[in-house]
Design an enzyme around this catalytic site. Structure first.
Site, short mmCIF file in Angstrom:
data_model
loop_
_atom_site.label_atom_id
_atom_site.label_comp_id
_atom_site.label_asym_id
_atom_site.label_seq_id
_atom_site.Cartn_x
_atom_site.Cartn_y
_atom_site.Cartn_z
CG ASP A 22 -4.57 53.31 -75.16
OD1 ASP A 22 -3.80 54.37 -75.51
OD2 ASP A 22 -5.50 53.69 -74.28
CB SER A 72 -14.67 48.84 -81.75
OG SER A 72 -14.75 50.11 -81.12
P1 ADP Z 1 -10.46 48.37 -78.48
O1 ADP Z 1 -10.64 48.77 -76.93
O2 ADP Z 1 -10.98 49.44 -79.31
O3 ADP Z 1 -11.27 47.21 -78.68
P2 ADP Z 1 -8.18 46.95 -78.72
O4 ADP Z 1 -6.58 47.62 -78.35
O5 ADP Z 1 -8.43 46.15 -77.51
O6 ADP Z 1 -8.68 48.21 -78.69
O7 ADP Z 1 -7.80 46.19 -79.92
C1 ADP Z 1 -8.15 46.60 -81.19
C2 ADP Z 1 -7.34 46.10 -82.13
O8 ADP Z 1 -5.99 46.41 -82.30
C3 ADP Z 1 -7.31 44.58 -82.09
O9 ADP Z 1 -7.84 43.91 -83.36
C4 ADP Z 1 -5.99 44.12 -81.44
O10 ADP Z 1 -5.32 43.09 -81.90
C5 ADP Z 1 -5.08 45.42 -82.22
N1 ADP Z 1 -3.99 45.58 -81.85
C6 ADP Z 1 -3.18 45.24 -80.34
N2 ADP Z 1 -1.89 45.76 -80.29
C7 ADP Z 1 -1.67 46.17 -81.73
C8 ADP Z 1 -0.37 47.06 -82.15
N3 ADP Z 1 0.64 46.99 -81.57
N4 ADP Z 1 -0.63 47.45 -83.47
C9 ADP Z 1 -1.75 47.34 -84.33
N5 ADP Z 1 -2.89 46.77 -83.68
C10 ADP Z 1 -2.68 46.16 -82.49
#
Ligand code: ADP
Length: 171
Positions: free
Chosen positions: A39, A122
């Protein structure tokens, strides 16, 4: 999985904000106010207009999705979906996670997107076990694609090797 469906699903490793696809999906929070993880990366790359637009949407319940332009991103749209917080697996998490994918794909079709990229919704701060999430997520997307010729391609953009391996194993 039917080979004609499997052909439309692709796994890549990397940063979703770099992908030149019609739409990328954001793992957002219910207030759509930006946050950490994917995010935060999406908001940083899209620029402040994205947060301003999100503030007009009135939030998004868990399992639902909202769409905005991509602003400074190479992707045309951002689809914001709110995954379930994992709390043991008996709180409807699988249905809610499936619903995130279905609702996002509904918006993809509605907006004429041919390609879309998802993160592992998630699987970060929200704590969904990777192997379970991969299985549920792939089943939801395969189910949608079975009933719809669009989008042509669904990409999972997995940020780290653990996530990539989990999705590859499930596929
Ligand atoms: P949630 O709150 O839904 O768990 P997160 O952002 O904490 O969302 O994590 C969701 C997934 O996105 C995790 O596997 C994380 O490693 C991954 N993630 C983090 N940054 C990026 C990025 N720039 N591009 C793709 N995936 C990412």
């Amino acid at each position: 999985m039917d080979p004609s469906i499997a052909k439309r699903i692709k796994l890549v490793r990397g940063d979703i904000t770099r992908l030149r696809v019609d739409a990328i999906v954001n793992a957002a929070n219910p207030e759509l106010r930006g946050g950490g993880g994917v995010d935060g990366a999406i908001h940083r790359a899209a620029g402040p207009e994205l947060l301003a637009k999100c503030a007009t949407l009135g939030g998004c319940p868990t399992g639902s999705a909202r769409i905005t332009p991509g602003y400074n991103l190479p992707a045309g749209y951002v689809i914001h979906t709110v995954g379930p917080v994992y709390s043991g697996g008996d709180s409807n998490e699988a249905d809610l996670l499936s619903s995130c994918y279905r609702e996002s794909l509904g918006l993809v079709v509605e907006h004429g997107c041919k390609t879309v990229a998802f993160p592992a919704i998630s699987c970060g701060v929200y704590g969904y076990p990777l192997e379970d999430a991969a299985r549920v997520s792939l089943a939801a997307v395969a189910g949608f694609l079975t009933g719809s010729a669009v989008p042509e391609e669904v990409i999972w953009c997995l940020f780290d090797a653990r996530a990539y391996d989990a999705f590859e194993g499930a596929l």
